[in-house]
Structure formats: structure tokens, C-alpha cells
Design a protein around this motif. Structure first.
Motif, mmCIF file in Angstrom:
data_model
loop_
_atom_site.group_PDB
_atom_site.id
_atom_site.type_symbol
_atom_site.label_atom_id
_atom_site.label_comp_id
_atom_site.label_asym_id
_atom_site.label_seq_id
_atom_site.Cartn_x
_atom_site.Cartn_y
_atom_site.Cartn_z
ATOM 1 N N ARG A 134 -10.572 -20.813 23.521
ATOM 2 C CA ARG A 134 -10.266 -21.851 24.506
ATOM 3 C C ARG A 134 -9.894 -23.172 23.830
ATOM 4 N N ALA A 135 -10.256 -23.337 22.570
ATOM 5 C CA ALA A 135 -9.961 -24.579 21.853
ATOM 6 C C ALA A 135 -8.453 -24.766 21.710
ATOM 7 N N ARG A 136 -8.038 -26.017 21.542
ATOM 8 C CA ARG A 136 -6.626 -26.295 21.272
ATOM 9 C C ARG A 136 -6.315 -25.889 19.830
ATOM 10 N N ILE A 137 -5.198 -25.206 19.623
ATOM 11 C CA ILE A 137 -4.807 -24.735 18.298
ATOM 12 C C ILE A 137 -3.611 -25.558 17.834
ATOM 13 N N GLU A 138 -3.771 -26.203 16.678
ATOM 14 C CA GLU A 138 -2.719 -27.047 16.131
ATOM 15 C C GLU A 138 -2.417 -26.618 14.695
ATOM 16 N N SER A 139 -1.223 -26.965 14.242
ATOM 17 C CA SER A 139 -0.818 -26.653 12.867
ATOM 18 C C SER A 139 0.046 -27.798 12.340
ATOM 19 N N ILE A 140 -0.183 -28.174 11.085
ATOM 20 C CA ILE A 140 0.674 -29.163 10.420
ATOM 21 C C ILE A 140 1.271 -28.477 9.195
ATOM 22 N N PRO A 141 2.484 -27.921 9.329
ATOM 23 C CA PRO A 141 3.067 -27.143 8.228
ATOM 24 C C PRO A 141 3.412 -27.963 7.000
ATOM 25 N N GLY A 142 3.528 -29.270 7.137
ATOM 26 C CA GLY A 142 3.907 -30.100 6.000
ATOM 27 C C GLY A 142 2.905 -30.087 4.865
ATOM 28 N N PHE A 143 1.696 -29.584 5.117
ATOM 29 C CA PHE A 143 0.692 -29.508 4.066
ATOM 30 C C PHE A 143 0.977 -28.378 3.073
ATOM 31 N N SER A 144 1.855 -27.469 3.429
ATOM 32 C CA SER A 144 2.019 -26.273 2.611
ATOM 33 C C SER A 144 2.247 -26.596 1.140
ATOM 34 N N ALA A 145 1.546 -25.853 0.278
ATOM 35 C CA ALA A 145 1.727 -25.994 -1.170
ATOM 36 C C ALA A 145 2.748 -25.006 -1.710
ATOM 37 N N HIS A 146 3.349 -24.204 -0.814
ATOM 38 C CA HIS A 146 4.358 -23.212 -1.218
ATOM 39 C C HIS A 146 5.760 -23.751 -0.988
ATOM 40 N N ALA A 147 6.621 -23.579 -1.960
ATOM 41 C CA ALA A 147 8.032 -23.918 -1.796
ATOM 42 C C ALA A 147 8.646 -23.082 -0.680
ATOM 43 N N ASP A 148 9.582 -23.688 0.062
ATOM 44 C CA ASP A 148 10.317 -22.932 1.067
ATOM 45 C C ASP A 148 11.587 -22.348 0.428
ATOM 46 N N ARG A 149 12.466 -21.789 1.263
ATOM 47 C CA ARG A 149 13.666 -21.141 0.721
ATOM 48 C C ARG A 149 14.504 -22.108 -0.109
ATOM 49 N N GLY A 150 14.712 -23.309 0.408
ATOM 50 C CA GLY A 150 15.513 -24.278 -0.324
ATOM 51 C C GLY A 150 14.867 -24.717 -1.623
#
Length: 479
Positions: A410-426
Motif C-alpha cells: 500500500r506504500a507509495r513506490i518511488e524511484s530515482i534512476p539518476g543514482f545509478s552507478a552503472h553506465a547506460d548505453r551511451g
């Protein structure tokens, strides 16, 4: 997977076998056989539910036949199988950067403790339910196995060639992923027969706080590259400070808690960096922040000991005595009793606890106390692998299994992807752009099947290189 006992002959072409992180993210293990020697690059635990049985399978080659393990970094999906390998006969060297060796000692001790606790809990629960589980009700390894593992570490700094015997050498390069992380360049053979293999480890990102940027990839004959985010680009518009402040302010308005499943290594420290800034600038109301992870507390101490390998702003902060890891309202939790007391505090608090994918650790108890509360928030700041509890929650499951029972979400689920320590495709493409001469082949690993396939297609189109996505247990002759 059938066990292979015979080593490659000294004059035979090198061969590379993918024993983990092949069309999945965790369990990194790559076996290189060259000149009659066996070297294992990374030795991680599987964490996806569907692959957990592989942690219990006999290792595909006798551990005693492996001469060296090269460790890229100290995340459990890269180092967490080491005590089991030692328990089953490995007696060679574990070569890593000095800081990785220091952090691995903390990570492995914590992992062993969890193994023992989980085995005892499951044994009791299964007895009560009169059933047996799919895996043995004993720990995969124990603290005693960790104690036998640590003396085998042989630290080596960035940029120096480490002889491994049999014409093999290894050189670590800063990968910018977590503290002490490295890509590893392996030389195999001598003279005209010499070949170079590059293992990316996990590649970090540019312009992040705390850590240096990744060193670009050097030229190599074969490259093994991760693809965790190989099928997407991180949102460059994500403003971490603003998003974090908004989540805290809104949850405080509702009167709930903020539970942050966080990796003890690097993610927790980066989160504290941003919280310290927000509090210093009065952009959020002051609140109690609990780091409920003894491992995260110990890793934070290691960060403060090693300003020499941190990014310039972080290094200056530590040298000036203004650590972002020590601000008013921050409580570092060490004991179980202190952890239990958190859930009796009224008002809004932030609880940062491991494990980052909710597969174990104290965060599960805080989820049990908060998932059913509409006023609370679960905030994800890291990658959630398929099949993990964290992924189920993030994907919007209306209920999840926790401690043997179904619990409504029931809790609100949030995500902040900018924290990722993994490089993206670019960013992975940028890292590989340091390679000016086409490699003979690139192997794309450490990504879910769709991500790995998409990144392989991108590399073939962008660079014109020959690219493969190896399957579990697949062996390639490096001719």
C-alpha cells in the motif's frame, strides 16, 4: 552443467567459459584458460530467484585447479561466492585493488552472517510448515570460510602489471563504478603469441560525486563488457536533489516513513552526500536519518580513510574535515536492538538499509513494517534485478511474499534512476570508444537477455565489430 577437469594444453589456444552473468545480471564468473593455467575473473553470487540453485551446484571445474581469481570489485554478485570456492578447495591468489580487498572483507563477513541466519530461519519455518525448500537448509558458507578466504587476497594497485604465471599478466584500471572498482586487462602468452583480453567489470558514470570518472577502455583482442543498462539511456533531466527533496517533503506531509533499500557500498554514501547538501542548504526540513546497515557503516569508514582515490570535491571535503557522512540527525545503527527500535519512533524518519535489491538484510524488516502503510514511501535508488523482491515491488505487485507470508503493498513506490552507478548505453559506448583497433570479438554479458541482445546489436551497428551474447556455460576458443 557437467564438471570439466582437464585443463587446456600449454600450446592450445586460450579458451573462455562464461559461468555466470550470461544473459542475466548477477553471478559474475568468467573462466580463462591459457598456457595450462586457469584464471577466474570475478566469483559472484547469483541473486535472481530463478538462478539461486546455481550457487549450490558443484563448480564446473575443480576449485583447486584454479590458480588465480581476479576480482573487479566488491559487490556480492562479483565476490560473494569466494568463500564457497575456498571451502571447496581453492588455494590460489585473489588479486584485487587494495581498497577492494578491504571492502570485500566487510562484504563477505556480512554475507556469511546472512547465510547462517537465513539457513536457520528457513529450517525453522520449513519445520513449522512441514515441508522442504528447493535448496539445502544449511549456509552456503560460514564466517569460518570467510576467515579462510581473506589471507588469500593479494592487493595490486591501478596501472601496474601483475604476473600471474604461465605467461599471464593482469592490469587494473579505474572503472569508476564503486570505491576500488576496476576493469582488468589480461595479457595471455608471450611475444608474437601474446593476446590481450579486457574485462569491463561494472563500468561507472562520468561527472558523479565521490568517485573518479572511468578510465577509457584500452585496445584488446577480445572484450567482455557489461550491459546492465545496455538497452536504455539514463534520463539526463533527472535532478536528483529536487526529486529527493520532493519525496521527503511529500512523505513528511503524509506522516509516513521513507524506506530506502540501498547497497551498502557507494550508493549509501552517495545518498548521504545529497542529504547533507539538502540539509545544509535548508531545502528540506531536518529529519532523523538512520543508516541501518552495519556493513554500510563500516564501508563509510573506509571511504573516509581513502580520500586519495576519490573525486576532487569529495577529497577536498574530507581533507578539510567536513565529511558529508557526519551531519546532525544522522544515526549509524550497529546493533539489532537499535534496528528494532526504529519502528517504534513516531513521526517521519528515513531508513536506509540493505540489501539494495531487498533479497536479505534488515531492510526486509522495515519493509514488513511499512509496505502496508499508505502514508509511507519505499524509495529505490539502485538497479533491481529480475526475480528479486525489490523488482517485484518496483514493478507494482499488489502483494509480495515476505518472511513466508503474503503482504499487501500500500506504500507509495518511488524511484530515482539518476543514482545509478552503472553506465547506460551511451556511456558504455563512450567507454569503448577508447578502442581504436577493432577487437576480434566482443562478448556482451551482465545484462538481462533483452538488454544484452539490444546492446550487442547497438555495438555491431555503431562500431562494426563482431559481437556475441554468450549463454550460460558456453565456451569460446580464442584463436
Amino acid at each position: 552443467m557437467a564438471r570439466r577437469t582437464a585443463k587446456s594444453e600449454p600450446g592450445a589456444p586460450p579458451r573462455l567459459t562464461f559461468l555466470g552473468a550470461a544473459e542475466n545480471v548477477t553471478g559474475s564468473r568468467y573462466l580463462l584458460e591459457c598456457g595450462g593455467a586457469r584464471v577466474l575473473i570475478d566469483c559472484g553470487l547469483y541473486q535472481e530467484r530463478e538462478f539461486l540453485a546455481r550457487n549450490w551446484d558443484p563448480f564446473p571445474v575443480p576449485p583447486a585447479s584454479i590458480g588465480t581469481v581476479l576480482l573487479t570489485h566488491a559487490h556480492v554478485d562479483h565476490c560473494g561466492y569466494l568463500p564457497r570456492l575456498v571451502r571447496d578447495g581453492f588455494r590460489g591468489r585473489i588479486v584485487s585493488t587494495p581498497v577492494t580487498a578491504e571492502i570485500a572483507a566487510v562484504v563477505l563477513a556480512d554475507s556469511a552472517k546472512l547465510q547462517v541466519e537465513d539457513a536457520a530461519f528457513k529450517k525453522k519455518r520449513h519445520a513449522r510448515e512441514r515441508r522442504t525448500g528447493p535448496h539445502p537448509e544449511v549456509p552456503l558458507y560460514t564466517p569460518e570460510d570467510v576467515e579462510a578466504t581473506l589471507p588469500l587476497f593479494a592487493p595490486a594497485g591501478y596501472g601496474s602489471d601483475v604476473p600471474l604465471g604461465g605467461g599471464l599478466t593482469a592490469r587494473f584500471r579505474d572503472a569508476g563504478h564503486i570505491l576500488g572498482s576496476a576493469s582488468v586487462l589480461v595479457g595471455c602468452g608471450r611475444g608474437r603469441e601474446s593476446r590481450r583480453l579486457l574485462f569491463s567489470g561494472d563500468v561507472g558514470r562520468w561527472d558523479k560525486p565521490l568517485l573518479n570518472d572511468p578510465e577509457p577502455a584500452p585496445e584488446a583482442d577480445w572484450i567482455v563488457v557489461e550491459s546492465t543498462y545496455g538497452d536504455r539511456l539514463h534520463d539526463r533531466g533527472v535532478r536528483i536533489r529536487e526529486r529527493l527533496a520532493a519525496v521527503i517533503t511529500e512523505t513528511r506531509r503524509r506522516g509516513g516513513n521513507i524506506v530506502v533499500p540501498s547497497f551498502a557500498l557507494e550508493r549509501t554514501q552517495e545518498l548521504l552526500w545529497y542529504l547533507s547538501e539538502l540539509l545544509a542548504q535548508d531545502r528540506i526540513q531536518h529529519l532523523l536519518v538512520f543508516v541501518d546497515s552495519p556493513m554500510a557503516v563500516r564501508v563509510t569508514d573506509i571511504f573516509e580513510k581513502h580520500p586519495e582515490i576519490l573525486d576532487a570535491p569529495m577529497r577536498e571535503s574530507l581533507l578539510n574535515g567536513s565529511s558529508p557522512f557526519r551531519f546532525p540527525g544522522l544515526k549509524l545503527i550497529r546493533t539489532v536492538d537499535e534496528s528494532k527500535a526504529i519502528n517504534h519512533i513516531s513521526g517521519t524518519v528515513m531508513i536506509i538499509a540493505g540489501s539494495g535489491m531487498c533479497t536479505g538484510g534488515r531492510v526486509k524488516h522495515h519493509l514488513e513494517a511499512n509496505l502496508g502503510r499508505r502514508e509511507s514511501t519505499v524509495l529505490f535508488v539502485g538497479y533491481q534485478a529480475a526475480g528479486t523482491l525489490g523488482r517485484q515491488i518496483l514493478d507494482g505487485s499488489p502483494e509480495v511474499r515476505l518472511f513466508g507470508k503474503m503482504l499487501p503493498v500500500r506504500a507509495r513506490i518511488e524511484s530515482i534512476p539518476g543514482f545509478s552507478a552503472h553506465a547506460d548505453r551511451g556511456e558504455l559506448t563512450r567507454w569503448l570508444s577508447g578502442v581504436k583497433r577493432a577487437p576480434r570479438r566482443v562478448f556482451v554479458t551482465h545484462g538481462e537477455r533483452e538488454a544484452a541482445a539490444a546492446f550487442a546489436g547497438h555495438l555491431g551497428e555503431h562500431f562494426g565489430w563482431e559481437v556475441s551474447v554468450p549463454g550460460y556455460g558456453e565456451t569460446f576458443s580464442l584463436e
